[in-house]
Motif scaffolding. Structure first.
Motif, mmCIF file in Angstrom:
data_model
loop_
_atom_site.group_PDB
_atom_site.id
_atom_site.type_symbol
_atom_site.label_atom_id
_atom_site.label_comp_id
_atom_site.label_asym_id
_atom_site.label_seq_id
_atom_site.Cartn_x
_atom_site.Cartn_y
_atom_site.Cartn_z
ATOM 1 N N LEU A 19 13.235 0.800 0.119
ATOM 2 C CA LEU A 19 12.431 1.710 0.943
ATOM 3 C C LEU A 19 11.914 2.882 0.129
ATOM 4 C CD1 LEU A 19 14.374 1.987 4.335
ATOM 5 C CD2 LEU A 19 12.376 0.582 3.817
ATOM 6 N N LEU A 20 12.721 3.378 -0.785
ATOM 7 C CA LEU A 20 12.349 4.566 -1.556
ATOM 8 C C LEU A 20 11.399 4.238 -2.699
ATOM 9 C CD1 LEU A 20 12.778 7.594 -2.204
ATOM 10 C CD2 LEU A 20 14.754 6.916 -3.588
ATOM 11 N N HIS A 21 11.654 3.152 -3.407
ATOM 12 C CA HIS A 21 10.916 2.882 -4.645
ATOM 13 C C HIS A 21 9.709 1.956 -4.462
ATOM 14 C CE1 HIS A 21 13.668 4.860 -7.512
ATOM 15 N NE2 HIS A 21 14.594 4.585 -6.598
ATOM 16 N N ARG A 23 7.556 2.006 -1.603
ATOM 17 C CA ARG A 23 6.875 2.467 -0.386
ATOM 18 C C ARG A 23 5.454 1.935 -0.267
ATOM 19 N NH1 ARG A 23 8.713 6.084 3.049
ATOM 20 N NH2 ARG A 23 6.584 6.669 3.645
ATOM 21 N N GLU A 24 4.751 1.792 -1.373
ATOM 22 C CA GLU A 24 3.357 1.363 -1.336
ATOM 23 C C GLU A 24 3.200 -0.148 -1.401
ATOM 24 O OE1 GLU A 24 1.209 3.764 -0.742
ATOM 25 O OE2 GLU A 24 2.907 5.157 -0.856
ATOM 26 N N GLU A 36 3.540 -2.113 4.741
ATOM 27 C CA GLU A 36 4.175 -1.608 3.534
ATOM 28 C C GLU A 36 5.602 -1.145 3.827
ATOM 29 O OE1 GLU A 36 1.490 1.489 2.514
ATOM 30 O OE2 GLU A 36 0.021 0.147 1.572
ATOM 31 N N TYR A 37 6.393 -1.032 2.767
ATOM 32 C CA TYR A 37 7.769 -0.556 2.912
ATOM 33 C C TYR A 37 7.811 0.841 3.527
ATOM 34 C CZ TYR A 37 10.280 -4.367 0.649
ATOM 35 O OH TYR A 37 10.849 -5.585 0.369
ATOM 36 N N GLY A 38 6.822 1.664 3.203
ATOM 37 C CA GLY A 38 6.782 3.003 3.785
ATOM 38 C C GLY A 38 6.640 2.951 5.296
ATOM 39 N N LYS A 39 5.755 2.087 5.777
ATOM 40 C CA LYS A 39 5.551 1.941 7.226
ATOM 41 C C LYS A 39 6.794 1.333 7.879
ATOM 42 C CE LYS A 39 2.280 0.074 10.613
ATOM 43 N NZ LYS A 39 1.947 1.388 11.199
ATOM 44 N N GLY A 41 9.877 1.665 6.827
ATOM 45 C CA GLY A 41 10.878 2.726 6.882
ATOM 46 C C GLY A 41 10.622 3.706 8.011
ATOM 47 N N ASP A 42 9.347 4.047 8.246
ATOM 48 C CA ASP A 42 9.010 4.951 9.342
ATOM 49 C C ASP A 42 9.378 4.330 10.690
ATOM 50 O OD1 ASP A 42 8.016 6.739 7.494
ATOM 51 O OD2 ASP A 42 5.913 6.129 7.763
ATOM 52 N N GLN A 135 12.802 12.774 9.600
ATOM 53 C CA GLN A 135 13.393 11.748 8.747
ATOM 54 C C GLN A 135 14.917 11.827 8.835
ATOM 55 O OE1 GLN A 135 11.810 9.290 6.962
ATOM 56 N NE2 GLN A 135 10.012 10.018 8.067
#
Length: 508
Positions: A19-21, A23-24, A36-39, A41-42, A135
């Motif tokens: 999730l952290l590394h 995200r894109e 995407e991983y960022g979405k 995670g949200d 968060q």
């Protein structure tokens, strides 16, 4: 392996790293939409916020397993909060889902459906949650003895039975999986073609996400094999697990399938024909094929066999060997008295180790029957009886004969024939019935229902069964017998019924 915090070390920490590394990068492709991983995670964060509002003492949550981002996010949201999920398929009869919820006294359900069937429960509508921008850092550190999920499978009493899988079980499985030779990276594109009520689905989404890869799923309203064909050719998948029955559906199109980017493929959920695997190699020439075996009670897979491209493979009755026990697993062959059998002798395969389930939900008697403790080389092991007849060959590889009881595999699902018979007898006012499997023209397993009557309202019977059972448990043949023949033990002579079924199949 030390099992202390194995769930945290093997699953939570690697997942949070993804999730952290990454995200894109894409985490999912669902119905041709990338997320995407960022979405992702949200989405997990929104659901965790709602889960935190529920009674902190509540551990088990019902989860309606749609094919969408919110469903996958719900699994991780619950795990990060130290909770467990119980999957409920949106297309299975509502009576079956409510029976499961009732057994577990669950009153909170997570559901991403537009219109939920579970309004009578405390409902978290995951697709409608607002983004509050907060968060949530960290996660709830929970003992490996805590439950990660409970899968309800077919039960002979007419009620589904819940198989408990602990966080430690899943951690041990993940640790074992990476020793098979399969390696995934953030550049991989991975198939997830199993329903989320089936344990292979967990491997199919979990292991890619732990390495930052992208998971490609199958919408519920699509024909699976056709959609898989499209994903293979349009998205150049690199990894996936499939049931041999899926390959049988794809077989007519093998000449058209070219998937040179595929680097590893798992065959699982049922016995794997060697000839089918070798034909499949022609479509995925740069891949390694692995035959992986495991009952739900042993956390997805517990043995592995790597298929030789040369075609020189260990087989029994045309089926591939199931190989060697995975790391963290001990496998033995025993007779009816739990006596160890030497190589070459058939008996029941029993497995122990970190993968092995704590038991069945609220059913100590069944748990006691299915598990036993035995000393091996001075060490006590808790074994699970798989119900499969196997033997170790001269090279120490496990060869699979088949089931010793009335369970069969239908489309990868383990089915207790007694559950189907239970519901059919109830509808038919106690008249005797027998359900038997048969192989159709495509090489897949279907079910035939024998009824000890001259006639009955078959349309009404089928309507009733469809209200009580998932689609894969519905018989495709109904055969009437005025009177069942009995064998020398005064039991229904199933051999005679099998002979008649075989004759009927040959003449149709």
């Amino acid at each position: 392996m030390s099992t202390s915090n194995s769930f945290t070390n093997q699953i939570i920490n690697p997942f949070l790293y993804s999730l952290l590394h990454f995200r894109e990068r894409n985490a999912f492709c669902i119905n041709e939409i990338f997320y995407e991983y960022g979405k992702f995670g949200d989405c997990i964060n929104r659901i965790r916020t709602s889960v935190k509002l529920v009674d902190a003492e509540r551990v088990y949550f019902g989860l309606v397993v749609n094919d969408d981002l919110e469903t996958y996010a719900s699994i991780f949201a619950l795990w990060l909060e130290g909770k467990a999920y119980v999957p409920l398929h949106p297309h299975q009869p509502i009576d079956r889902s409510t029976e499961i919820l009732s057994q577990m006294a669950i009153n909170t359900v997570l559901d991403s459906s537009i219109a939920s069937d579970f309004s009578a429960y405390t409902l978290i509508e995951t697709s409608k949650l607002p983004d509050n921008g907060t968060q949530i850092e960290g996660f709830s550190e929970t003992s490996d003895s805590g439950i990660a999920y409970i899968l309800f499978t077919s039960g002979s009493t007419g009620k589904p039975k819940g198989v408990e899988i602990s966080r430690g079980n899943l951690g041990a499985f993940t640790d074992s999986f990476w020793t098979t030779g399969i390696n995934l990276t953030e550049n991989d594109r991975c198939l997830q073609c199993f329903d989320l009520t089936f344990d292979v689905s967990i491997q199919s989404f979990l292991t890619p996400l732990l390495r930052g890869a992208c998971v490609y799923t199958i919408p519920h309203n699509q024909i699976k094999y056709s959609y898989v064909y499209g994903l293979l050719t349009d998205h150049n998948l690199t990894f996936g697990a499939m049931a041999p029955s899926m390959l049988r559906f794809l077989r007519p199109y093998f000449d058209e399938i070219e998937a040179p980017d595929m680097k590893a493929c798992i065959l699982t959920a049922e016995a794997s024909p060697a000839d089918l695997a070798m034909e499949w190699y022609q479509c995925i020439p740069n891949a390694d094929i692995y035959d992986l075996y495991g009952p739900t009670e042993a956390t997805i897979y517990c043995t592995c066999y790597k298929v030789e491209k040369s075609g020189v493979n260990k087989t029994l009755n045309g089926m591939l060997s199931i190989g060697n026990p995975l790391k963290n697993v001990t496998a033995i062959i025993v007779d009816e008295d739990e006596k160890l059998l030497p190589r070459g002798e058939k008996g029941e395969l029993c497995v122990s180790g970190g993968h092995i389930s704590p038991g069945y939900w609220n059913d100590p008697e069944k748990t006691q029957r299915a598990f036993f403790v035995k000393e091996i080389e001075g060490v006590l092991h808790r074994f699970y009886r798989t119900g499969d007849v196997c033997y170790y060959d001269a090279d120490g590889l496990l060869m699979l004969y088949g089931r010793i009881d009335s369970q069969v595999k239908i489309q990868g699902y383990r089915v207790e024939l007694g559950e189907i018979e239970f519901h059919a007898r109830y509808f038919l006012n106690g008249n005797n019935v027998v359900v038997l499997p048969f192989i159709n023209d495509s090489g897949n397993t279907e079910l035939a229902l024998f009824i000890e009557m001259v006639s009955a309202d078959t349309a009404a019977l089928m309507d009733y069964l469809k209200q009580k059972l998932p689609f894969y448990m519905i018989p495709t043949k109904i055969i009437f017998e005025p009177q069942f023949l009995l064998n020398s033990n005064s039991k229904v002579d199933k051999l005679k019924l099998k002979e008649k079924l075989s004759s009927l199949c040959q003449n149709t």
